[in-house]
Design an enzyme around this catalytic site. Structure first.
Site, PDB file in Angstrom:
ATOM      1  N   TYR A 243       0.831  -1.204   0.000  1.00 38.03           N
ATOM      2  CA  TYR A 243       0.000   0.000   0.000  1.00 38.03           C
ATOM      3  C   TYR A 243       0.868   1.257   0.000  1.00 38.03           C
ATOM      4  O   TYR A 243       0.618   2.206  -0.758  1.00 38.03           O
ATOM      5  CB  TYR A 243      -0.909  -0.042   1.225  1.00 38.03           C
ATOM      6  CG  TYR A 243      -1.821   1.144   1.410  1.00 38.03           C
ATOM      7  CD1 TYR A 243      -2.961   1.286   0.625  1.00 38.03           C
ATOM      8  CD2 TYR A 243      -1.568   2.097   2.390  1.00 38.03           C
ATOM      9  CE1 TYR A 243      -3.817   2.370   0.806  1.00 38.03           C
ATOM     10  CE2 TYR A 243      -2.418   3.175   2.585  1.00 38.03           C
ATOM     11  CZ  TYR A 243      -3.541   3.301   1.785  1.00 38.03           C
ATOM     12  OH  TYR A 243      -4.381   4.372   1.966  1.00 38.03           O
TER      13      TYR A 243
ATOM     14  N   LYS B 117       0.942   4.099  -2.924  1.00 36.48           N
ATOM     15  CA  LYS B 117       0.565   5.482  -2.638  1.00 36.48           C
ATOM     16  C   LYS B 117       1.722   6.450  -2.887  1.00 36.48           C
ATOM     17  O   LYS B 117       1.503   7.598  -3.285  1.00 36.48           O
ATOM     18  CB  LYS B 117       0.075   5.594  -1.197  1.00 36.48           C
ATOM     19  CG  LYS B 117      -1.283   4.927  -0.966  1.00 36.48           C
ATOM     20  CD  LYS B 117      -2.345   5.476  -1.898  1.00 36.48           C
ATOM     21  CE  LYS B 117      -3.746   5.047  -1.500  1.00 36.48           C
ATOM     22  NZ  LYS B 117      -4.771   5.529  -2.465  1.00 36.48           N
TER      23      LYS B 117
END
Length: 322
Positions: free
Chosen positions: A190, A194
């Site tokens: 993640y 991002k």
């Protein structure tokens, strides 16, 4: 959704100043959480909204049979009940076909596209030594590829418009995270995705500027399916009438402004948005520097690095998904 909840949503969406009157906005991952709040907020400001949601579970697995398009259609009905205009799109924006279809839906339904909000995503958290390749690929796919492809097809449309002498006032709002800015233990996939979105934002802002397109990113903190279980205490709604700091609706006003003509001249920027706080993030910038004017030995390089670290600011804390 109960009739009471639907009425409350309609009531919340009914008040606006017309900031986005006449604009057409596509929002990915708009069936729940932040995306739903953004879609409703744009509609409240007069925009016609394409509500995209694949209808998957919080980890990206398939939804129960018959539920795949449910969230997007529910948000469309909320917007229409409040007097707004919206259409559902249930395609997978991490595929070329689905991303292209999202842009076509806006053009076929409303004849134009003015703003793209990339928001779709899910979590598959693991510590690095336990993170398997499938979980890595799945999260990078939906977050990073799911930003790239809609941006690619929207950008191609706006470029065509500009070359035809119809330069748009177009906007893209990408969704990064504090995990992308500072890292997050247990979220290597993640955090990498991002962080990649931040790099993509800067490149897109530069490449699409000649075509009348502005590209910015937000790093929000709010109560969503991705946060309400992992950070249950922090994300819980208050039981009294005090300010609900983690409500996703707190983030949407900035997103709406960034997607409107009122934010003209703002591009290539990253904002943190949480509760009642907005922060302009300044990213990587040079800190203490040493220049020998010649090649270092390893020992000299290490000695210099330690001196520079002693002068440098302490990096921010590594924290969980936002």
């Amino acid at each position: 959704m109960t009739s009471t909840a639907a009425s409350a949503s309609a009531s919340d969406s009914a008040s606006g100043s017309g900031l986005c009157e006449g604009r057409v906005v596509a929002v990915t991952g708009a069936g729940r959480g932040l995306g739903r709040a953004h879609a409703r907020a744009y509609a409240a400001e007069g925009a016609r909204v394409v509500v995209n949601d694949l209808g998957v579970a919080a980890d990206g697995s398939a939804a129960p049979a018959g539920d795949a398009d449910g969230p997007a259609h529910e948000v469309v009905e909320e917007i229409r009940a409040a007097g707004g205009q919206a259409v559902a799109h249930g395609g997978d924006v991490a595929t070329s076909e689905g991303a292209a279809a999202l842009i076509r839906t806006a053009l076929d339904t409303y004849g134009r596209l003015d703003t793209l909000v990339n928001n779709a995503g899910f979590l598959r958290d693991r510590m690095l030594v336990n993170l398997d390749e499938d979980a890595w690929d799945a999260v990078l796919r939906v977050h990073l590829k799911g930003h790239f492809l809609p941006l690619k097809y929207a950008g191609a449309h706006w470029r065509t418009e500009a070359k035809a002498g119809r330069t748009p006032h177009a906007c893209v709002v990408n969704t990064s995270s504090g995990a992308g800015l500072l890292g997050s233990v247990g979220q290597g996939n993640y955090s990498a995705a991002k962080a990649g979105i931040l790099g993509l934002t800067l490149v897109a802002a530069a490449e699409l500027a000649p075509y009348g397109v502005r590209v910015n990113a937000i790093a929000p903190a709010a109560r969503t399916r991705m946060t309400e279980q992992t950070f249950a205490d922090t994300m819980a709604a208050p039981e009294d009438d005090t300010f609900d700091a983690m409500a996703p609706e707190n983030v949407s006003p900035l997103v709406v402004w960034l997607g409107s003509t009122a934010s003209a001249g703002v591009t290539g920027r990253v904002f943190e948005a949480e509760a009642g706080r907005i922060t302009v993030m300044e990213g990587w910038r040079p800190g203490p520097t040493a220049d020998k004017g010649a090649r270092w030995t390893p020992a000299q390089a290490g000695e210099a690095a330690l001196k520079l670290l002693a002068e440098a600011e302490v990096p921010g804390a590594v924290y969980g998904a936002r």
